[in-house]
Design an enzyme around this catalytic site. Structure first.
Site, PDB file in Angstrom:
ATOM      1  N   ALA A  94      12.698  -7.544 -30.647  1.00  0.00           N
ATOM      2  CA  ALA A  94      14.173  -7.964 -31.360  1.00  0.00           C
ATOM      3  C   ALA A  94      15.421  -8.233 -30.576  1.00  0.00           C
ATOM      4  CB  ALA A  94      14.414  -6.751 -32.267  1.00  0.00           C
ATOM      5  N   TYR A 128      12.511  18.074 -35.478  1.00  0.00           N
ATOM      6  CA  TYR A 128      13.898  17.065 -35.898  1.00  0.00           C
ATOM      7  C   TYR A 128      15.166  17.408 -34.919  1.00  0.00           C
ATOM      8  CZ  TYR A 128      11.252  14.873 -39.520  1.00  0.00           C
ATOM      9  OH  TYR A 128      10.370  14.254 -40.160  1.00  0.00           O
ATOM     10  N   SER A 155       5.325  -2.080 -38.455  1.00  0.00           N
ATOM     11  CA  SER A 155       3.840  -2.498 -38.231  1.00  0.00           C
ATOM     12  C   SER A 155       3.280  -2.855 -39.636  1.00  0.00           C
ATOM     13  CB  SER A 155       3.263  -1.385 -37.831  1.00  0.00           C
ATOM     14  OG  SER A 155       3.334   0.130 -38.589  1.00  0.00           O
ATOM     15  N   GLU A 158       4.258  -8.366 -32.102  1.00  0.00           N
ATOM     16  CA  GLU A 158       2.825  -8.683 -32.292  1.00  0.00           C
ATOM     17  C   GLU A 158       2.719  -8.770 -33.941  1.00  0.00           C
ATOM     18  OE1 GLU A 158       0.884  -5.155 -31.219  1.00  0.00           O
ATOM     19  OE2 GLU A 158       2.283  -3.677 -32.385  1.00  0.00           O
ATOM     20  N   ARG A 211      14.537  15.161 -32.008  1.00  0.00           N
ATOM     21  CA  ARG A 211      15.056  13.560 -32.100  1.00  0.00           C
ATOM     22  C   ARG A 211      16.405  13.690 -32.547  1.00  0.00           C
ATOM     23  NH1 ARG A 211      10.993  11.620 -36.830  1.00  0.00           N
ATOM     24  NH2 ARG A 211      12.228   9.731 -36.496  1.00  0.00           N
ATOM     25  N   HIS A 240      14.223   6.035 -45.753  1.00  0.00           N
ATOM     26  CA  HIS A 240      13.525   7.178 -45.357  1.00  0.00           C
ATOM     27  C   HIS A 240      14.582   8.268 -44.950  1.00  0.00           C
ATOM     28  CE1 HIS A 240       9.548   4.717 -44.667  1.00  0.00           C
ATOM     29  NE2 HIS A 240       9.907   5.112 -45.732  1.00  0.00           N
TER      30      HIS A 240
END
Ligand code: OAD
Length: 239
Positions: free
Chosen positions: A228, A60, A186, A212, A63, A113
């Site tokens: 996007a 993390y 997804s 997709e 990230r 999340h």
């Protein structure tokens, strides 16, 4: 072509990792994704944190460092611009832990999340609240402890096996929306993957934007294929 919204529409937008891909943040699945090879996915669990908090915090921290370098793209900006027109009739529910919607100017954002830029006490019984924290803790000795109960801090993100945040508000808003738009996810992770079907059964018009078809493509009346960053600015119009 555009996704024409009436001034009376109530818009629910669900975003996933794809909306931030053009800002330089990796998605989860697919080639080059964070979960590719399944090693990182093993870090996003409470069990992994209990076993090896240093390893989880290193992931993390990495990230957080990447996130600090990223800027919102044209997709985030188009959504923020739309909020200036729809106001309280628009809500973004994001599965993303980045803060790029807010950086683009969106104010009505729910992070189901959690947020990469927040930490909280790892003791589920502690009364302390999540707080803003952008620091990196790559070594065990650097991980701070809770000022109230002394347990070590953890990232304020939802791990596998945990309940997503803000679900009451999310479900209430889903029931009220007349337009449901999903961008860049997804459609493989529950409960978010069911939101389109819930909205559709409730009478909302349902749209998907991404390069997709998602796994839950059957829940969408129309799919606008493409990234996007270029699709959202051309599609989002209020009549
Ligand atoms: P995924 O990695 O599963 O899917 C990313 C989606 O973004 C794919 O469908 C891509 O086609 C699409 N995509 C890629 N580039 C895009 C672009 N430029 N514009 C639009 N779409 C693009 O990510 P999510 O669906 O967000 O949960 O993953 C859902 C959850 O699974 C995450 O929140 C995370 C993960 O495990 C937790 O960590 C709890």
């Amino acid at each position: 072509m555009s996704l024409l919204l009436q001034p009376t529409d109530r818009l629910f937008v669900l975003t996933g990792a794809g909306v931030s891909a053009e800002s330089g943040l990796a998605t989860f699945r697919g080639k080059g994704g964070l979960w590719e090879g399944n090693r990182a996915v093993d870090l996003a669990t409470p069990e992994a944190f209990a076993r090896d908090p240093e390893l989880v915090w290193r992931f993390y921290s990495m990230r957080r460092a990447r996130h600090a370098e990223c800027k919102p793209n044209a997709g985030h900006i188009a959504l923020a611009h739309l909020e200036t027109k729809l106001g309280a009739r628009m809500l973004i529910c994001t599965q993303n832990v980045d803060s790029l919607h807010e950086a683009a100017g969106s104010t009505r954002v729910l992070h189901m999340h959690g947020k990469l830029t927040e930490s909280r006490c790892s003791n589920p019984h502690c009364p302390s609240e999540p707080f803003e924290d952008r620091k990196e803790y790559p070594a065990q000795s650097q991980i701070p402890v809770c000022k109230i109960c002394g347990a070590i801090l953890r990232p304020h993100v939802c791990w596998f096996g945990e309940v997503p945040y803000h679900m009451d508000e999310v479900l209430a808003s889903l029931q009220q929306c007349s337009v449901f738009l999903t961008v860049g996810t997804s459609g493989m992770v529950q409960p978010a993957a069911s939101f389109a079907e819930l909205a559709r059964r409730n009478g909302a018009r349902t749209y998907y934007v991404g390069p997709e078809n998602p796994a839950n493509v059957f829940s969408f009346q129309e799919v606008f294929l493409g990234p996007a960053g270029s699709r959202l600015p051309e599609l989002l119009r209020v009549e």
